[in-house]
Scaffold this motif. Structure first.
Motif, PDB file in Angstrom:
ATOM      1  N   LYS A 196       5.366  -1.515   0.288  1.00  0.00           N
ATOM      2  CA  LYS A 196       5.801  -1.430  -1.124  1.00  0.00           C
ATOM      3  C   LYS A 196       4.837  -2.347  -2.083  1.00  0.00           C
ATOM      4  CE  LYS A 196      10.889  -0.725  -0.350  1.00  0.00           C
ATOM      5  NZ  LYS A 196      12.251  -1.344  -0.939  1.00  0.00           N
ATOM      6  N   THR A 197       4.715  -1.747  -3.178  1.00  0.00           N
ATOM      7  CA  THR A 197       3.956  -2.539  -4.242  1.00  0.00           C
ATOM      8  C   THR A 197       4.402  -2.291  -5.537  1.00  0.00           C
ATOM      9  OG1 THR A 197       2.062  -0.815  -4.492  1.00  0.00           O
ATOM     10  CG2 THR A 197       1.553  -2.359  -2.887  1.00  0.00           C
ATOM     11  N   TYR A 232       7.403  -0.396 -11.166  1.00  0.00           N
ATOM     12  CA  TYR A 232       8.204   0.241 -10.045  1.00  0.00           C
ATOM     13  C   TYR A 232       7.738  -0.519  -8.761  1.00  0.00           C
ATOM     14  CZ  TYR A 232      10.718   3.220  -6.654  1.00  0.00           C
ATOM     15  OH  TYR A 232      11.406   3.625  -5.658  1.00  0.00           O
ATOM     16  N   LEU A 233       8.949  -0.974  -8.089  1.00  0.00           N
ATOM     17  CA  LEU A 233       8.342  -1.512  -6.766  1.00  0.00           C
ATOM     18  C   LEU A 233       8.640  -0.412  -5.674  1.00  0.00           C
ATOM     19  CD1 LEU A 233       7.529  -3.804  -4.765  1.00  0.00           C
ATOM     20  CD2 LEU A 233      10.016  -4.449  -4.749  1.00  0.00           C
ATOM     21  N   GLY A 234       7.604   0.095  -4.908  1.00  0.00           N
ATOM     22  CA  GLY A 234       7.700   1.096  -4.129  1.00  0.00           C
ATOM     23  C   GLY A 234       6.686   1.510  -3.290  1.00  0.00           C
ATOM     24  N   ASN A 235       6.510   2.504  -2.536  1.00  0.00           N
ATOM     25  CA  ASN A 235       5.225   2.879  -1.886  1.00  0.00           C
ATOM     26  C   ASN A 235       4.627   3.979  -2.791  1.00  0.00           C
ATOM     27  OD1 ASN A 235       3.457   4.800  -0.305  1.00  0.00           O
ATOM     28  ND2 ASN A 235       4.313   3.405   1.512  1.00  0.00           N
ATOM     29  N   LYS A 236       3.333   3.511  -3.324  1.00  0.00           N
ATOM     30  CA  LYS A 236       2.621   4.387  -4.259  1.00  0.00           C
ATOM     31  C   LYS A 236       2.491   5.690  -3.906  1.00  0.00           C
ATOM     32  CE  LYS A 236      -0.901   3.672  -7.643  1.00  0.00           C
ATOM     33  NZ  LYS A 236      -1.929   2.777  -8.294  1.00  0.00           N
ATOM     34  N   ASN A 237       1.812   5.702  -2.638  1.00  0.00           N
ATOM     35  CA  ASN A 237       1.341   7.054  -1.982  1.00  0.00           C
ATOM     36  C   ASN A 237       2.428   8.052  -1.708  1.00  0.00           C
ATOM     37  OD1 ASN A 237      -1.267   6.461  -2.189  1.00  0.00           O
ATOM     38  ND2 ASN A 237      -1.353   5.500  -0.021  1.00  0.00           N
ATOM     39  N   MET A 238       3.517   7.616  -1.342  1.00  0.00           N
ATOM     40  CA  MET A 238       4.827   8.353  -1.072  1.00  0.00           C
ATOM     41  C   MET A 238       5.081   8.953  -2.274  1.00  0.00           C
ATOM     42  SD  MET A 238       8.229   7.080   1.115  1.00  0.00           S
ATOM     43  CE  MET A 238       7.282   6.799   2.332  1.00  0.00           C
ATOM     44  N   VAL A 239       5.699   7.816  -3.206  1.00  0.00           N
ATOM     45  CA  VAL A 239       5.950   8.612  -4.603  1.00  0.00           C
ATOM     46  C   VAL A 239       5.339   9.516  -5.280  1.00  0.00           C
ATOM     47  CG1 VAL A 239       7.119   7.583  -6.852  1.00  0.00           C
ATOM     48  CG2 VAL A 239       7.649   6.126  -4.687  1.00  0.00           C
ATOM     49  N   SER A 240       4.010   9.271  -5.118  1.00  0.00           N
ATOM     50  CA  SER A 240       3.088  10.188  -5.969  1.00  0.00           C
ATOM     51  C   SER A 240       3.413  11.528  -5.536  1.00  0.00           C
ATOM     52  CB  SER A 240       1.568   9.713  -5.590  1.00  0.00           C
ATOM     53  OG  SER A 240       1.224  10.008  -4.539  1.00  0.00           O
ATOM     54  N   ASN A 344      18.554  -2.991  -4.276  1.00  0.00           N
ATOM     55  CA  ASN A 344      17.503  -3.445  -3.278  1.00  0.00           C
ATOM     56  C   ASN A 344      16.007  -3.273  -3.828  1.00  0.00           C
ATOM     57  OD1 ASN A 344      19.643  -3.795  -1.238  1.00  0.00           O
ATOM     58  ND2 ASN A 344      19.564  -1.638  -0.671  1.00  0.00           N
ATOM     59  N   GLN A 345      16.025  -2.947  -5.002  1.00  0.00           N
ATOM     60  CA  GLN A 345      14.711  -2.915  -5.502  1.00  0.00           C
ATOM     61  C   GLN A 345      14.660  -3.497  -6.848  1.00  0.00           C
ATOM     62  OE1 GLN A 345      13.484   1.216  -5.777  1.00  0.00           O
ATOM     63  NE2 GLN A 345      13.713   1.744  -3.372  1.00  0.00           N
ATOM     64  N   LYS A 346      13.388  -3.995  -6.901  1.00  0.00           N
ATOM     65  CA  LYS A 346      13.073  -4.824  -8.390  1.00  0.00           C
ATOM     66  C   LYS A 346      12.436  -3.799  -9.500  1.00  0.00           C
ATOM     67  CE  LYS A 346      10.986  -8.611 -10.448  1.00  0.00           C
ATOM     68  NZ  LYS A 346      10.156  -9.988 -10.101  1.00  0.00           N
ATOM     69  N   THR A 347      12.871  -3.406 -10.514  1.00  0.00           N
ATOM     70  CA  THR A 347      12.207  -2.804 -11.364  1.00  0.00           C
ATOM     71  C   THR A 347      12.190  -3.598 -12.896  1.00  0.00           C
ATOM     72  OG1 THR A 347      14.229  -1.409 -12.019  1.00  0.00           O
ATOM     73  CG2 THR A 347      12.658  -0.441 -10.239  1.00  0.00           C
ATOM     74  N   GLU A 348      11.410  -3.277 -13.621  1.00  0.00           N
ATOM     75  CA  GLU A 348      11.420  -4.131 -14.896  1.00  0.00           C
ATOM     76  C   GLU A 348      10.312  -3.177 -15.831  1.00  0.00           C
ATOM     77  OE1 GLU A 348       9.512  -7.534 -14.136  1.00  0.00           O
ATOM     78  OE2 GLU A 348       7.787  -6.848 -13.802  1.00  0.00           O
ATOM     79  N   VAL A 349      10.855  -3.316 -17.291  1.00  0.00           N
ATOM     80  CA  VAL A 349      10.091  -2.802 -18.233  1.00  0.00           C
ATOM     81  C   VAL A 349       8.866  -3.543 -18.569  1.00  0.00           C
ATOM     82  CG1 VAL A 349      10.061  -2.119 -20.566  1.00  0.00           C
ATOM     83  CG2 VAL A 349      12.097  -1.378 -19.366  1.00  0.00           C
TER      84      VAL A 349
END
Length: 353
Positions: A196-197, A232-240, A344-349
């Motif tokens: 995750k990034t 967004y905190l997640g797997n960039k390649n997967m979400v793309s 379980n995830q950190k998201t922010e504007v």
């Protein structure tokens, strides 16, 4: 489930008969002694009483054995025979859940659930093999056909180039199919998201749109985009893969000179993204199956695809602690709404995107 041999079942039945005879004989003996002690039977003749005792013992024992065999042993014998058929690969078996004793009924119910699940797995396996074979055969046949035609030395330069382009296109389709099958296999055996990034989600969606400019420019499509700047905190390649598949479908099924709307917003609960087209739309039947492997939204084959894109999307969203909803009507278009929950995830504007 290991099936019992007939010899063991016969032994069990005979042993049960023996026990019932002993129980019935003892019971009759006790009744006879009680009757004598109460004076109900006066001066019984020993031989007569012995004959009566034997006849009643055999009769009662046989009757009880028949009842036990019908209500207790019969379901066990049927379950044993059914288990033997399952061991031979026959999963289309369902037994009546009527038996003496709660435990036996529960056993039969569990057996029926097991065979139903095995049947579903077998059906899925057969369909999967058939679909993979079909999807492989089509591009391979195209490649083989045009390679054969390329051996004709009388072909013009333009004809030769057209054949080469078709071979390249089929090769890419075959490569995409293999990659998707491998990715699905990997994701189905994965329970958590790794690597995750934190990155800009809105920028990722814009890049997905730009990467397909060739396709939406050919149809002269317009874009109606409203997106908040969100990190967004997640797997960039997967979400793309989510945005690529959804935007690709929106382009495929949009009409010429149509419009595609993209929305991205965030609240305290989740991030919400929606991609809406105003094209051909889907029937209720299609909506029920769009996330299934190899199910094509375009049975006519007008649009290229292998029926794995939305399956990947659904699995990725589940891994990302989210959900996806679809609204569609034939002739009016389709809207895919993705919700990525903040648990379980950190998201922010972010204001610097």
């Amino acid at each position: 489930m290991q099936a019992l041999s007939k010899h063991k079942l016969n032994f069990l039945f005979s042993f049960s008969f023996f026990l019932i005879q002993i129980v019935s004989s003892t019971f009759l003996s006790v009744l006879t002694l009680i009757a004598i002690s109460l004076g109900w039977i006066h001066n019984p003749a020993p031989l007569f009483m012995l004959v009566i005792f034997i006849i009643m013992s055999i009769f009662s024992g046989t009757l009880l054995t028949k009842l036990v065999g019908k209500h207790v042993l019969k379901p066990i014998i049927q379950l044993n025979e059914a288990a033997h058929l399952v061991s031979q690969g026959n999963f289309n078996i369902q037994l009546e859940e009527k038996a003496f004793g709660k435990e036996i009924r529960e056993l039969i119910r569990s057996f029926n659930i097991m065979t139903k699940e095995l049947s579903h797995i077998e059906t899925f396996r057969n369909d999967f093999v058939a679909n993979v074979s079909h999807e492989f055969k089509t591009p391979l046949a195209v490649i083989e056909g045009y390679v054969t035609l390329l051996q004709d030395e009388t072909l013009s330069k333009q004809e030769r180039q057209n054949y080469i382009d078709l071979i390249i296109s089929s090769s890419k389709r075959l490569s995409a199919l293999i990659n998707n099958i491998l990715l699905i296999s990997k994701l189905e055996n994965q329970d958590i998201v790794l690597d995750k990034t934190t990155y800009s989600l809105d920028e990722q969606i814009r890049n997905s749109i730009l990467s397909m400019e060739k396709f939406w420019s050919e149809k002269n499509l317009n874009w109606d985009i409203e997106m908040e700047s969100i990190s967004y905190l997640g797997n960039k390649n997967m979400v793309s893969q989510i945005w690529y598949s959804l935007i690709s479908n929106a382009i495929k099924f949009s009409s010429e000179n149509g419009t595609i709307s993209v929305r991205l917003s965030q609240d305290d609960a989740c991030i919400t993204a929606s991609i809406q087209d105003y094209g051909t739309g889907m029937s209720p039947e299609t909506l029920d199956h769009i996330f299934e492997k190899f199910y094509s939204m375009d049975p006519s084959g007008t649009h290229n695809g292998n029926g794995l894109g939305l399956t990947l999307v659904h699995r990725i969203i589940c891994l990302c602690n989210g959900e996806i909803h679809v609204e569609s009507a034939e002739g009016k278009g389709t809207t895919f709404t993705v919700k990525l929950y903040n648990d379980n995830q950190k998201t922010e504007v972010s204001d610097d995107v």
